[in-house]
Design a protein around this motif. Structure first.
Motif, PDB file in Angstrom:
ATOM      1  N   THR A 285       0.873  -1.211   0.041  1.00 25.02           N
ATOM      2  CA  THR A 285      -0.069  -0.075   0.116  1.00 25.02           C
ATOM      3  C   THR A 285       0.929   1.112  -0.058  1.00 25.02           C
ATOM      4  O   THR A 285       1.997   1.303   0.375  1.00 25.02           O
ATOM      5  N   LEU A 286       0.237   2.218  -0.459  1.00 20.39           N
ATOM      6  CA  LEU A 286       1.034   3.558  -0.861  1.00 20.39           C
ATOM      7  C   LEU A 286       1.356   4.366   0.842  1.00 20.39           C
ATOM      8  O   LEU A 286       2.130   5.232   0.969  1.00 20.39           O
ATOM      9  N   ASN A 287       0.517   3.780   1.736  1.00 19.52           N
ATOM     10  CA  ASN A 287       0.661   4.475   3.010  1.00 19.52           C
ATOM     11  C   ASN A 287       1.544   3.805   4.124  1.00 19.52           C
ATOM     12  O   ASN A 287       1.615   4.434   5.182  1.00 19.52           O
ATOM     13  N   LEU A 288       1.748   2.459   3.906  1.00 25.79           N
ATOM     14  CA  LEU A 288       2.413   1.671   4.704  1.00 25.79           C
ATOM     15  C   LEU A 288       3.761   1.217   4.081  1.00 25.79           C
ATOM     16  O   LEU A 288       3.884   1.154   2.863  1.00 25.79           O
ATOM     17  N   VAL A 289       4.860   1.064   5.208  1.00 30.52           N
ATOM     18  CA  VAL A 289       6.158   0.789   4.536  1.00 30.52           C
ATOM     19  C   VAL A 289       6.098  -0.823   4.440  1.00 30.52           C
ATOM     20  O   VAL A 289       5.746  -1.517   5.377  1.00 30.52           O
ATOM     21  N   GLY A 290       6.738  -1.537   3.217  1.00 28.05           N
ATOM     22  CA  GLY A 290       6.531  -2.783   2.920  1.00 28.05           C
ATOM     23  C   GLY A 290       5.422  -3.648   3.008  1.00 28.05           C
ATOM     24  O   GLY A 290       4.360  -2.910   3.015  1.00 28.05           O
ATOM     25  N   GLN A 291       5.350  -4.957   3.095  1.00 28.62           N
ATOM     26  CA  GLN A 291       3.986  -5.777   3.170  1.00 28.62           C
ATOM     27  C   GLN A 291       3.751  -6.168   4.335  1.00 28.62           C
ATOM     28  O   GLN A 291       2.637  -5.871   4.956  1.00 28.62           O
ATOM     29  N   GLY A 292       4.714  -6.904   5.210  1.00 26.13           N
ATOM     30  CA  GLY A 292       4.195  -7.353   6.364  1.00 26.13           C
ATOM     31  C   GLY A 292       3.097  -8.431   6.634  1.00 26.13           C
ATOM     32  O   GLY A 292       2.806  -8.746   5.546  1.00 26.13           O
ATOM     33  N   SER A 293       2.807  -8.761   7.833  1.00 22.18           N
ATOM     34  CA  SER A 293       1.598  -9.641   8.018  1.00 22.18           C
ATOM     35  C   SER A 293       0.556  -8.939   8.292  1.00 22.18           C
ATOM     36  O   SER A 293       0.289  -7.754   8.449  1.00 22.18           O
TER      37      SER A 293
ATOM     38  N   MET B  58      -1.608  -3.193  13.655  1.00 22.70           N
ATOM     39  CA  MET B  58      -0.691  -3.993  14.053  1.00 22.70           C
ATOM     40  C   MET B  58      -0.287  -5.076  13.088  1.00 22.70           C
ATOM     41  O   MET B  58      -1.279  -5.620  12.415  1.00 22.70           O
ATOM     42  N   GLN B  59       1.140  -5.444  13.001  1.00 24.28           N
ATOM     43  CA  GLN B  59       1.474  -6.453  12.134  1.00 24.28           C
ATOM     44  C   GLN B  59       1.518  -7.819  12.926  1.00 24.28           C
ATOM     45  O   GLN B  59       1.611  -9.086  12.255  1.00 24.28           O
ATOM     46  N   SER B  60       1.554  -7.835  14.171  1.00 24.59           N
ATOM     47  CA  SER B  60       1.673  -8.945  15.244  1.00 24.59           C
ATOM     48  C   SER B  60       1.199  -8.194  16.595  1.00 24.59           C
ATOM     49  O   SER B  60       0.956  -7.255  16.759  1.00 24.59           O
ATOM     50  N   ALA B  61       1.434  -9.152  17.548  1.00 26.37           N
ATOM     51  CA  ALA B  61       0.843  -8.739  18.867  1.00 26.37           C
ATOM     52  C   ALA B  61       1.826  -7.565  19.637  1.00 26.37           C
ATOM     53  O   ALA B  61       1.355  -7.045  20.228  1.00 26.37           O
ATOM     54  N   THR B  62       3.065  -7.394  18.851  1.00 27.37           N
ATOM     55  CA  THR B  62       3.885  -6.525  19.377  1.00 27.37           C
ATOM     56  C   THR B  62       4.645  -5.847  18.525  1.00 27.37           C
ATOM     57  O   THR B  62       5.236  -4.624  18.795  1.00 27.37           O
ATOM     58  N   ASN B  63       4.218  -5.960  17.168  1.00 26.86           N
ATOM     59  CA  ASN B  63       4.902  -4.862  16.174  1.00 26.86           C
ATOM     60  C   ASN B  63       3.741  -4.230  15.224  1.00 26.86           C
ATOM     61  O   ASN B  63       2.901  -4.862  14.646  1.00 26.86           O
ATOM     62  N   PRO B  64       3.829  -2.877  15.418  1.00 21.30           N
ATOM     63  CA  PRO B  64       2.843  -2.008  14.882  1.00 21.30           C
ATOM     64  C   PRO B  64       3.170  -1.846  13.226  1.00 21.30           C
ATOM     65  O   PRO B  64       4.660  -2.246  12.952  1.00 21.30           O
ATOM     66  N   VAL B  65       2.575  -1.333  12.233  1.00 15.30           N
ATOM     67  CA  VAL B  65       2.831  -1.097  11.172  1.00 15.30           C
ATOM     68  C   VAL B  65       3.678   0.122  11.028  1.00 15.30           C
ATOM     69  O   VAL B  65       3.792   0.839  11.901  1.00 15.30           O
ATOM     70  N   LEU B  66       4.218   0.370   9.912  1.00 12.05           N
ATOM     71  CA  LEU B  66       5.370   1.405   9.761  1.00 12.05           C
ATOM     72  C   LEU B  66       4.549   2.319   8.767  1.00 12.05           C
ATOM     73  O   LEU B  66       4.510   1.802   7.681  1.00 12.05           O
ATOM     74  N   TRP B  67       4.519   3.685   9.131  1.00  2.40           N
ATOM     75  CA  TRP B  67       4.016   4.488   8.113  1.00  2.40           C
ATOM     76  C   TRP B  67       5.015   5.319   7.345  1.00  2.40           C
ATOM     77  O   TRP B  67       5.895   5.654   7.601  1.00  2.40           O
ATOM     78  N   GLN B  68       4.429   5.340   6.056  1.00  2.00           N
ATOM     79  CA  GLN B  68       5.154   6.348   4.995  1.00  2.00           C
ATOM     80  C   GLN B  68       5.046   7.733   5.387  1.00  2.00           C
ATOM     81  O   GLN B  68       4.161   8.062   6.068  1.00  2.00           O
ATOM     82  N   ALA B  69       6.240   8.253   4.787  1.00  2.00           N
ATOM     83  CA  ALA B  69       5.942   9.768   5.008  1.00  2.00           C
ATOM     84  C   ALA B  69       4.731  10.561   4.740  1.00  2.00           C
ATOM     85  O   ALA B  69       4.049  10.274   3.790  1.00  2.00           O
TER      86      ALA B  69
END
Length: 280
Positions: free
Chosen positions: A153-161, A234-245
């Motif tokens: 997606t354009l608003n998030l970094v990478g794909q992730g879970s 979130m991408q997991s119980a402890t890892n939030p997503v990372l936002w693009q600028a």
């Protein structure tokens, strides 16, 4: 009783289709407390999954899904809640809008260039009545389902879970201020409250450059008051997503960082209505 309805934005309009990758676009986990009959005190869970369905998109689960029960480790019962597709033949519902120009029609099964790029299916899975034991954590116990990987997606970094979650909070008896248990393996099932649920399906396509307003039309069978707020995906119980600028938890759609003509998204905490205008 007031319930907080956290809106996890999965921004369909910002998806960048990529063949042969996971294409989970969003989802919901809700539950209903059974108050009469032989299953009184048990819960019925509903899981809704929204998937890209253009030709070449990776397949989504269609027959059943399993939701993790966070109270199992402490209180026993079932470790996962199995929900089965409610449509014959494990089908999904194409949510593509009807186009006035048939040559521009969006539909599942079409290639990206032929009108399949914004096509989306809804799958609905429902559990049998299930006993959930114990008292949820004070901060809430998370019922979840996960898969790898979400689309680019354009608003998030990478794909992730991809991690869909719903939080169950402990129920306090308003007359005694006592926190009540959902039940026990030896004492039988008890439930006190159903979760809110969304009556409105997601919008798959909007017009660029025009003000747009969307309401999930959340309803609560217990007539509890609802409060709406954004939450951090979130991408997991402890890892939030990372936002693009230019994006963050409170600004998940294009804002003035991307164009001075954009009107950033706002959400009413009392009605859940989301309003914005996106140029780019």
């Amino acid at each position: 009783m007031k319930k907080i309805l956290v809106i996890i934005a999965v921004l369909l309009s910002l998806s960048v289709p990529k063949a042969n990758a996971s294409h989970f676009l969003g989802g919901e986990i809700t539950w209903e407390c059974i108050t009469s009959g032989i299953n009184t005190g048990k819960l019925v869970f509903t899981f809704k999954l929204y998937c890209a369905c253009y030709s070449g998109a990776a397949s989504c689960p269609t027959s059943s899904v399993s939701i993790v029960n966070p109270l199992y480790g402490l209180y026993g019962g079932v470790s996962t809640i199995v929900c089965n597709n409610i449509l014959p033949g494990n089908q999904g519902t194409d949510l593509s809008p009807t186009c006035y120009n048939p040559t521009q029609q969006l539909s599942c099964g079409l290639s990206i260039g032929a009108g399949g790029n914004q096509a989306m299916k809804e799958y609905v899975f429902v559990s049998a009545p299930v006993q959930i034991n114990g008292i949820p954590a004070v901060s809430g116990s998370v019922f979840d389902w996960s898969s790898c990987c979400r689309p680019t997606t354009l608003n998030l970094v990478g794909q992730g879970s991809y991690w869909i979650r719903a939080v169950m909070f402990p129920y306090t008896d308003p007359s005694t201020s006592t926190v009540l248990s959902n039940g026990s393996t030896t004492g039988g099932p008890t439930c006190y409250d159903s979760s809110p649920k969304f009556a409105e399906r997601p919008a798959t396509v909007i017009c660029s450059g025009y003000p747009f307003t969307y309401n999930h039309n959340a309803i609560d069978s217990d007539l509890d008051s609802l409060k709406y707020e954004w939450t951090l995906p979130m991408q997991s119980a402890t890892n939030p997503v990372l936002w693009q600028a230019g994006y963050n938890t409170m600004s998940q759609l294009p804002g003035t960082f991307h164009s001075s003509l954009n009107v950033p998204a706002t959400m009413s905490p009392t009605t859940g209505e989301i309003s914005f205008t996106t140029i780019v």
